[in-house]
Scaffold this active site. Structure first.
Site, PDB file in Angstrom:
ATOM      1  CE  LYS A 193      -1.811   2.584   3.157  1.00 49.16           C
ATOM      2  NZ  LYS A 193      -1.770   3.912   2.492  1.00 49.16           N
ATOM      3  N   GLY A 245       6.880   4.968   8.541  1.00 50.76           N
ATOM      4  CA  GLY A 245       5.992   6.105   8.775  1.00 50.76           C
ATOM      5  C   GLY A 245       6.224   6.685  10.155  1.00 50.76           C
ATOM      6  CB  SER A 246       4.168   8.928  12.178  1.00 47.34           C
ATOM      7  OG  SER A 246       2.982   8.199  12.435  1.00 47.34           O
ATOM      8  CB  THR A 247       7.026   7.369  16.471  1.00 53.03           C
ATOM      9  OG1 THR A 247       8.348   7.460  15.935  1.00 53.03           O
ATOM     10  CG2 THR A 247       7.066   6.619  17.782  1.00 53.03           C
ATOM     11  CD  GLU A 248       3.485  10.321  16.557  1.00 56.57           C
ATOM     12  OE1 GLU A 248       4.170  11.027  17.323  1.00 56.57           O
ATOM     13  OE2 GLU A 248       3.805  10.083  15.369  1.00 56.57           O
ATOM     14  N   GLY A 250       3.245   3.632  14.067  1.00 59.56           N
ATOM     15  CA  GLY A 250       4.014   2.434  14.360  1.00 59.56           C
ATOM     16  C   GLY A 250       3.623   1.817  15.691  1.00 59.56           C
ATOM     17  CD  GLU A 267      12.765   4.357   8.171  1.00 62.92           C
ATOM     18  OE1 GLU A 267      12.633   5.359   8.923  1.00 62.92           O
ATOM     19  OE2 GLU A 267      12.702   4.395   6.943  1.00 62.92           O
ATOM     20  CB  CYS A 301      12.501   9.121   8.418  1.00 60.57           C
ATOM     21  SG  CYS A 301      13.514   8.074   7.370  1.00 60.57           S
ATOM     22  CD  GLU A 398       9.937  12.620  11.961  1.00 60.70           C
ATOM     23  OE1 GLU A 398      10.795  12.189  11.171  1.00 60.70           O
ATOM     24  OE2 GLU A 398       8.989  11.935  12.386  1.00 60.70           O
TER      25      GLU A 398
END
Length: 804
Positions: A193, A245-248, A250, A267, A301, A398
């Site tokens: 995706k 993508g974002s830590t949130e 993830g 990542e 990133c 970030e």
């Protein structure tokens, strides 16, 4: 809807040039409306929902794509599951050929992909053309190598199964390659995706991959926003999730997959430090900062978004940075002269503006260039904050935009403390002329990647990934391959994959038909005597003699040149003249070996005929030998950038690097049996690691090696890298062993001649590898692998103590 031609004119300040028209035509051919690419074909969504893809530079809609729902994801997973048994059962060599074809396809359509990437992402065409697309091809080439080596290097491990992969919008196609190349190499099938803002290049690649022969269902692409990603993550028949993508997000994925048995690699975000010590070259630092934070509009990133500078040089560096920022150009992405393009979407632009406002409110000093950004489109200027507190929001969060925050330090210890003062740990950059200081600081920084006096360097051979809240798992290198395999535990095709071995051979790959025309009837054959191959040219032997090569029946097959001592001397001189081969990158050496394999495969029928004529072994056996030679060339093309050294654990404060280096000029006397495969099995590993060679092929059956001259000439092998002297093998081998400018000697033949080679080598104490017991050259354990690479290299240990 604005036409694509009008978008081109706005972005490139004029009509689309001829080189960019394929992108326009591709969009128009699909009616600027895209379904899903599932099971090797375009399909319509089962729910009918769709959304617009916007060009960030003009805010005009580029295309309309599908919002995939549950039924669409189910169909894509089913297609991957259906394709998995066949794909995972292919030999590693077969999958290597498919990945090689993907790499070539990317190169053939590089301009199309670069333009599409600039159109939907907003980044400069210079970046997509010169960085992103070449790296995409590089990843497919590199992982073609891992597919080739999988059986030996991942013994006991098999593919995971159906892999769900979710990629971000900042490097749309490069992230696709990072994800799918190792997954396919290991034998998995993929459900991908792309980000909702930037799906076009992923869809285009899926179509191109199908045209290049990738089996239906191996790569499936569905489009949509986070809701589609959530459906993939939660699907019970997906065996692994790979997310960038974002830590949130993830963190949500980690919770959703907990207890399901799914493999997971993440990542995630970063807030990377860019540390500048007081002895650094400030002009180089300035250009490094440009690459670290204003490359891709700071939407990286691992962007070096926190400038940590020694207080003694902070004022000078800031002045230089401001002067450089005044010269940066911001504009539409198809203008190849710009430095920064547009921000990807309004929501990201608003996030940047909000955090910049927060930085000012918290007391930091804002500076931006005097010029203005374009008013149309989602543009934001390069921004520098000084007087930033370590706990400030802009120093901790970030931003994912072209915003640099600057802080100062006094000591290396304080620099490390500031560098580690975030929850992230993706990357860092250290700038100093003091190697002791650099190597002392680098291990103390909590980051998965540390660059010394450089930044944002990426390659398929080197793993990339983070510590702490920047995620776990690696992408690239051998460490990245481990993310896509699992230990073998039986067989079966359950929801958690198959027992198929990563490199197990089950299918033969058809070879291309020979281009050699059939001889005209009743016309006598053209007399041909093969020459020697020295310095990239076919040359006549010194004495002008030739030797007859006979079939088992006694019939004359052809004649070859009779080499002598002077011919060996000329070949050794040519090999020394090609010493630059040792300094070519492993990637470039691998590319040439792939090219040799490609050109040999095209002429497989012709070479099989030669082998059969010399040996009488039959057409099928001769054809098998050619196929094995092609596969062996693939193996050593793969090894060319993977035969790494090591870091030894010596009891010092420092590192001890063990580097594998080529020996130099090597003499090789080939075995009599398997005249083509034996030749390739010895020459390929020697040149793969950077040696140049003087080769004596099979004495009784040299025609396959002699005919290989034309393959080498057509394959961009640099002159002098491979030199071939036909004739009396044992006599020529002794000459090579005696030659003081030959650095190593391999001999495969009889014991008496082997002893002569070993005695003669004492003159300059060259390394020898002598064998008189026969090997099974068709066996992958006896005929190829690390043993050959070890014999072709010498290890240099470099001790580097560090610390202040």
């Amino acid at each position: 809807m604005t036409t694509v031609s009008e978008i081109f004119e706005t972005m490139a300040y004029g009509p689309a040039p001829e080189s960019d028209k394929p992108a326009l035509e591709w969009l128009e051919r699909h009616g600027r409306a895209f379904g899903l690419f599932v099971g090797g074909r375009w399909t319509k969504s089962k729910n009918g929902d769709a959304f617009d893809v916007i060009n960030p530079a003009t805010t005009a809609p580029l295309a309309r794509v599908t919002q995939a729902g549950q039924a669409d994801v189910d169909a894509a997973v089913a297609a991957g599951r259906k394709a998995f048994p066949g794909w995972s059962a292919l030999s590693g060599h077969a999958r290597a050929r498919h990945l090689y074809a993907l790499a070539r396809t990317v190169q053939k359509h590089s301009r199309l992909l670069a333009v599409l990437e600039s159109l939907d992402n907003g980044k400069s065409i210079r970046e997509t053309r010169d960085l992103d697309i070449p790296l995409v091809a590089r990843h497919f080439y590199h992982h073609a190598g891992w597919a080739q080596l999988a059986q030996a290097e991942f013994a006991g491990y098999g593919p995971v199964g159906v892999v769900g992969q979710i990629v971000p919008w900042n490097f749309p196609l490069l992230m696709v390659a990072w994800k799918i190349a190792p997954a396919l190499a290991a034998g998995n099938t993929v459900l991908l995706k792309p980000a909702e803002f930037t799906p076009l290049t992923a869809l285009c690649l899926a179509e191109l991959a199908h045209e290049a022969g990738l089996p239906a269902g191996v790569l499936n692409v569905v489009t949509g926003d986070g809701r589609t990603g959530e459906l993939i993550v939660n699907h019970p028949d997906v065996d692994k999730i790979a997310f960038t993508g974002s830590t949130e997000v993830g963190r949500l994925i980690r919770k959703a997959t907990a207890g399901t048995g799914k493999k997971l690699s993440l990542e995630l975000g970063g807030k990377s430090p860019f540390i500048v010590f007081d002895d650094a070259d400030l002009d180089s630092v300035v250009e490094g900062v440009v690459d670290a934070i204003w490359f891709n509009q700071g939407q990286v990133c691992c962007a070096g978004s926190r400038l940590l500078v020694h207080e003694g040089i902070a004022e000078r560096l800031v002045a230089k940075l401001r002067a450089r920022m005044e010269k940066l150009r911001v504009g539409p992405s198809l203008d190849k002269a710009i430095d920064m393009g547009a921000i990807v979407a309004p929501v990201q632009l608003e996030r940047i503006r909000t955090l910049v406002t927060r930085g000012v409110e918290e007391g930091a000093t804002l500076w931006q260039p005097s010029w203005a950004c374009p008013t149309d489109g989602y543009f934001y200027p390069p921004t520098l904050f000084t007087n930033v507190a370590p706990a400030a929001t802009i120093a901790q969060v970030e931003i994912f935009g072209p915003v640099l925050v600057s802080m100062t330090f006094r000591t290396p210890a304080e620099a490390v403390e500031l560098a580690n003062n975030t929850p992230y740990g993706l990357a860092a950059s250290v700038w100093t002329e003091n190697i002791n200081l650099a190597l002392d600081v680098a291990p103390k920084i909590k980051a998965g990647v540390v660059w010394i006096n450089c930044t944002n360097l990426f390659d398929a051979a080197s793993g990339f990934g983070g510590y702490r809240e920047s995620g776990f798992g690696r992408e690239g290198g051998k460490e990245g391959m481990w993310e896509y395999v699992k230990p073998e535990r039986g067989s079966g095709l359950g929801a958690r994959g198959s027992g198929a071995t990563v490199g197990r051979a089950k299918r033969k790959i058809p070879q291309a038909a020979s281009r050699v025309p059939s001889p005209e009837p009743r016309i006598p054959p053209i007399d041909r005597t093969y020459k020697l191959f020295i310095g990239g040219s076919q040359v006549r032997p010194d004495q002008g003699y030739s030797r007859k090569i006979l079939a088992p029946s006694g019939a004359l097959v052809a004649e070859v040149a009779e080499g002598n001592r002077k011919d060996i001397r000329n070949a050794v001189e040519a090999a020394h003249a090609a010493a630059a081969w040792a300094h070519a990158s492993g990637h470039n050496r691998g590319q040439i070996l792939y090219y040799v394999a490609e050109n040999l495969a095209v002429r497989a029928v012709e070479f099989a005929g030669l082998i059969d004529a010399m040996t009488g072994q039959g057409e099928a056996a001769a054809r098998s030998e050619v196929e094995a030679a092609v596969a062996r060339l693939f193996s050593y093309a793969a090894w060319a950038d993977k035969y790494d050294g090591a870091v030894h654990q010596t009891p010092i404060r420092g590192v001890t690097l063990a580097m594998n280096e080529p020996i130099g000029v090597m003499g090789i006397a080939c075995p009599e049996e398997h005249p083509l495969l034996g030749f390739v099995s010895l020459v390929a590993p020697a040149v793969a690691v950077g040696n140049t060679v003087v080769v004596v092929p099979s004495e009784a059956q040299p025609l396959a090696a002699a005919e290989l001259y034309t393959v080498l000439e057509a394959s961009d092998v640099p002159a002098g890298v491979i030199n071939i002297v036909t004739g009396a093998k044992d006599a020529l081998a002794k000459v090579l062993a005696e030659h003081d400018d030959v650095d190593a000697m391999w001999y495969f033949g009889n014991q008496a001649a082997g002893a002569e080679v070993e005695r003669a080598s004492a003159g300059n104490m060259k390394r020898t590898w002598v064998e008189w017991e026969s090997r099974d050259w068709t066996d992958s354990q006896q005929g190829e692998g690390r043993e050959f690479l070890r014999q072709a290299t010498q290890v240099k240990n470099i001790w580097i103590p560090y610390g202040e």
